[in-house]
Write a protein that holds these residues in place. Structure first.
Motif, PDB file in Angstrom:
ATOM      1  N   GLU A 133       0.866  -1.181   0.000  1.00  0.00           N
ATOM      2  CA  GLU A 133       0.000   0.000   0.000  1.00  0.00           C
ATOM      3  C   GLU A 133       0.901   1.229   0.000  1.00  0.00           C
ATOM      4  O   GLU A 133       1.789   1.358   0.860  1.00  0.00           O
ATOM      5  CB  GLU A 133      -0.904   0.006   1.226  1.00  0.00           C
ATOM      6  CG  GLU A 133      -1.627   1.321   1.493  1.00  0.00           C
ATOM      7  CD  GLU A 133      -2.675   1.671   0.446  1.00  0.00           C
ATOM      8  OE1 GLU A 133      -2.952   2.863   0.267  1.00  0.00           O
ATOM      9  OE2 GLU A 133      -3.223   0.729  -0.185  1.00  0.00           O
ATOM     10  N   GLN A 134       0.721   2.096  -0.979  1.00  0.00           N
ATOM     11  CA  GLN A 134       1.536   3.306  -1.045  1.00  0.00           C
ATOM     12  C   GLN A 134       0.685   4.466  -1.535  1.00  0.00           C
ATOM     13  O   GLN A 134      -0.272   4.276  -2.288  1.00  0.00           O
ATOM     14  CB  GLN A 134       2.732   3.104  -1.968  1.00  0.00           C
ATOM     15  CG  GLN A 134       2.363   2.716  -3.389  1.00  0.00           C
ATOM     16  CD  GLN A 134       3.583   2.551  -4.271  1.00  0.00           C
ATOM     17  OE1 GLN A 134       4.447   3.407  -4.316  1.00  0.00           O
ATOM     18  NE2 GLN A 134       3.655   1.430  -4.981  1.00  0.00           N
ATOM     19  N   MET A 135       1.050   5.652  -1.074  1.00  0.00           N
ATOM     20  CA  MET A 135       0.305   6.839  -1.497  1.00  0.00           C
ATOM     21  C   MET A 135       1.216   8.052  -1.461  1.00  0.00           C
ATOM     22  O   MET A 135       2.253   8.057  -0.776  1.00  0.00           O
ATOM     23  CB  MET A 135      -0.902   7.065  -0.589  1.00  0.00           C
ATOM     24  CG  MET A 135      -0.537   7.358   0.853  1.00  0.00           C
ATOM     25  SD  MET A 135      -2.002   7.520   1.920  1.00  0.00           S
ATOM     26  CE  MET A 135      -2.598   5.835   1.941  1.00  0.00           C
ATOM     27  N   VAL A 136       0.855   9.050  -2.227  1.00  0.00           N
ATOM     28  CA  VAL A 136       1.485  10.366  -2.160  1.00  0.00           C
ATOM     29  C   VAL A 136       0.397  11.378  -1.850  1.00  0.00           C
ATOM     30  O   VAL A 136      -0.643  11.401  -2.514  1.00  0.00           O
ATOM     31  CB  VAL A 136       2.199  10.735  -3.470  1.00  0.00           C
ATOM     32  CG1 VAL A 136       2.651  12.189  -3.450  1.00  0.00           C
ATOM     33  CG2 VAL A 136       3.402   9.831  -3.702  1.00  0.00           C
ATOM     34  N   PHE A 137       0.631  12.188  -0.831  1.00  0.00           N
ATOM     35  CA  PHE A 137      -0.313  13.229  -0.420  1.00  0.00           C
ATOM     36  C   PHE A 137       0.418  14.557  -0.510  1.00  0.00           C
ATOM     37  O   PHE A 137       1.427  14.767   0.163  1.00  0.00           O
ATOM     38  CB  PHE A 137      -0.783  12.958   1.015  1.00  0.00           C
ATOM     39  CG  PHE A 137      -1.676  14.016   1.574  1.00  0.00           C
ATOM     40  CD1 PHE A 137      -2.981  14.147   1.131  1.00  0.00           C
ATOM     41  CD2 PHE A 137      -1.214  14.890   2.546  1.00  0.00           C
ATOM     42  CE1 PHE A 137      -3.817  15.125   1.657  1.00  0.00           C
ATOM     43  CE2 PHE A 137      -2.037  15.871   3.072  1.00  0.00           C
ATOM     44  CZ  PHE A 137      -3.342  15.982   2.624  1.00  0.00           C
ATOM     45  N   LYS A 216       7.360  19.268  -6.691  1.00  0.00           N
ATOM     46  CA  LYS A 216       6.534  18.075  -6.584  1.00  0.00           C
ATOM     47  C   LYS A 216       7.334  16.956  -5.934  1.00  0.00           C
ATOM     48  O   LYS A 216       8.562  16.918  -6.022  1.00  0.00           O
ATOM     49  CB  LYS A 216       6.052  17.626  -7.971  1.00  0.00           C
ATOM     50  CG  LYS A 216       5.111  18.591  -8.658  1.00  0.00           C
ATOM     51  CD  LYS A 216       3.742  18.613  -7.976  1.00  0.00           C
ATOM     52  CE  LYS A 216       2.752  19.455  -8.757  1.00  0.00           C
ATOM     53  NZ  LYS A 216       1.411  19.466  -8.107  1.00  0.00           N
ATOM     54  N   PHE A 217       6.627  16.013  -5.323  1.00  0.00           N
ATOM     55  CA  PHE A 217       7.308  14.915  -4.646  1.00  0.00           C
ATOM     56  C   PHE A 217       8.207  14.149  -5.608  1.00  0.00           C
ATOM     57  O   PHE A 217       9.314  13.742  -5.243  1.00  0.00           O
ATOM     58  CB  PHE A 217       6.275  13.959  -4.027  1.00  0.00           C
ATOM     59  CG  PHE A 217       6.883  12.888  -3.185  1.00  0.00           C
ATOM     60  CD1 PHE A 217       7.114  13.094  -1.833  1.00  0.00           C
ATOM     61  CD2 PHE A 217       7.234  11.657  -3.738  1.00  0.00           C
ATOM     62  CE1 PHE A 217       7.688  12.101  -1.047  1.00  0.00           C
ATOM     63  CE2 PHE A 217       7.802  10.666  -2.956  1.00  0.00           C
ATOM     64  CZ  PHE A 217       8.036  10.891  -1.612  1.00  0.00           C
ATOM     65  N   PHE A 218       7.743  13.948  -6.834  1.00  0.00           N
ATOM     66  CA  PHE A 218       8.521  13.186  -7.805  1.00  0.00           C
ATOM     67  C   PHE A 218       9.229  14.080  -8.827  1.00  0.00           C
ATOM     68  O   PHE A 218       9.566  13.617  -9.920  1.00  0.00           O
ATOM     69  CB  PHE A 218       7.630  12.175  -8.525  1.00  0.00           C
ATOM     70  CG  PHE A 218       7.302  10.973  -7.695  1.00  0.00           C
ATOM     71  CD1 PHE A 218       8.289  10.094  -7.275  1.00  0.00           C
ATOM     72  CD2 PHE A 218       5.988  10.717  -7.312  1.00  0.00           C
ATOM     73  CE1 PHE A 218       7.987   8.986  -6.504  1.00  0.00           C
ATOM     74  CE2 PHE A 218       5.682   9.607  -6.548  1.00  0.00           C
ATOM     75  CZ  PHE A 218       6.672   8.740  -6.143  1.00  0.00           C
ATOM     76  N   SER A 219       9.441  15.342  -8.506  1.00  0.00           N
ATOM     77  CA  SER A 219      10.218  16.197  -9.409  1.00  0.00           C
ATOM     78  C   SER A 219      11.647  15.660  -9.507  1.00  0.00           C
ATOM     79  O   SER A 219      12.315  15.439  -8.496  1.00  0.00           O
ATOM     80  CB  SER A 219      10.231  17.642  -8.909  1.00  0.00           C
ATOM     81  OG  SER A 219       8.956  18.224  -8.980  1.00  0.00           O
TER      82      SER A 219
END
Length: 262
Positions: A133-137, A216-219
């Motif tokens: 289970e994974q998420m980005v908030f 952004k988190f994945f920048s």
């Protein structure tokens, strides 16, 4: 799944999309009278299935590896196995996403990969069960966080060995000061259990100043320096950190890391 082979993807089947591929991997360090030890996979995926609360996907893989006798006389068995899984995604969720997956595999398909594990006499009886289970908030351009949870059970096939269990969870919050500078933290906890071998927990904490290319988190790309401290229970003494930490139950490490993708 990735490897040598070919296939088709994004075939519209009305309720979603279909991908079908043949993928293979090899072990050049293991040679029998049939050549390098190889594993062939037939990989089938249905995805982008619209359902309750998001997108769903299903996956099936059949794997086979032809055995033989090595130049040293070691007999490697011919093996077959299968794996399947289910995935749920929310791709637009509070500035990020949420993804849940569950997988099960047997034999040569139990590593969910085209890579080939070291062959043993018990390879056909190996199994793996994995839940993730994974998420980005990311509510704004100043803060983001990614929590992750993993539960895994593995069996090496030896009838004298029990299942091994691994539970891991943690999170990485990031604070963005401007378009280029940010600070990441990471905290995690793991517990592993293997009857008769080891049983214990590990905790770790990381701090990492970053130079990146966005808010952004994945920048990416991103360049980060990091310092990580970890400690673990006495039950894992000798199993963590290799030779430098052989007799210890805590440790500190640091370094520089660059990360990019395209």
């Amino acid at each position: 799944m990735s490897g040598y082979g070919a296939g088709v993807e994004d075939l519209n089947v009305g309720i979603g999309k279909l991908a079908l591929s043949y993928l293979s991997g090899a072990r050049p360090d293991i040679v029998t009278q049939n050549g390098n030890l190889t594993k062939s996979n037939i990989d089938v995926r249905f995805y982008d299935l619209k359902g309750p609360a998001g997108l769903w996907a299903g996956w099936f893989d059949f794997a086979t590896s032809k055995g033989g006798t090595t130049t040293t006389g070691t007999a490697i068995p011919t093996t077959n196995g299968y794996a399947f899984g289910l995935r749920h995604q929310l791709l637009e969720w509070h500035g990020g996403y949420n993804a849940f997956g569950i997988q099960y595999g047997t034999g040569p398909a139990s590593n969910f990969s085209t890579s080939i594990d070291d062959p043993t006499a018990f390879i056909n009886s190996t199994a793996r069960f994995l839940v993730t289970e994974q998420m980005v908030f990311q509510p704004n351009d100043k803060f983001a966080i990614m929590p992750v949870f993993i539960y895994q059970r593995t069996k090496d096939g030896n009838p004298q060995h029990d299942w091994n269990q691994w539970v891991s969870f943690g999170a990485r919050p990031e604070v963005f000061f401007n378009k280029y500078l940010s600070l990441a933290f990471e905290a995690g906890f793991d517990h592993t259990h293997s009857r008769g071998q080891y049983d214990g927990w590990l905790r770790k904490f990381t701090i990492a100043p970053q130079i990146g290319a966005g808010r952004k988190f994945f920048s990416r790309p991103v360049l980060r320096a990091f310092v990580t401290y970890a400690d673990w229970s006495d039950g894992l003494r000798g199993f963590v950190g290799g030779v430098p930490y052989l007799r210890r139950t805590n440790g500190l490490t640091y370094g520089v890391q660059a990360e990019t993708w395209w």
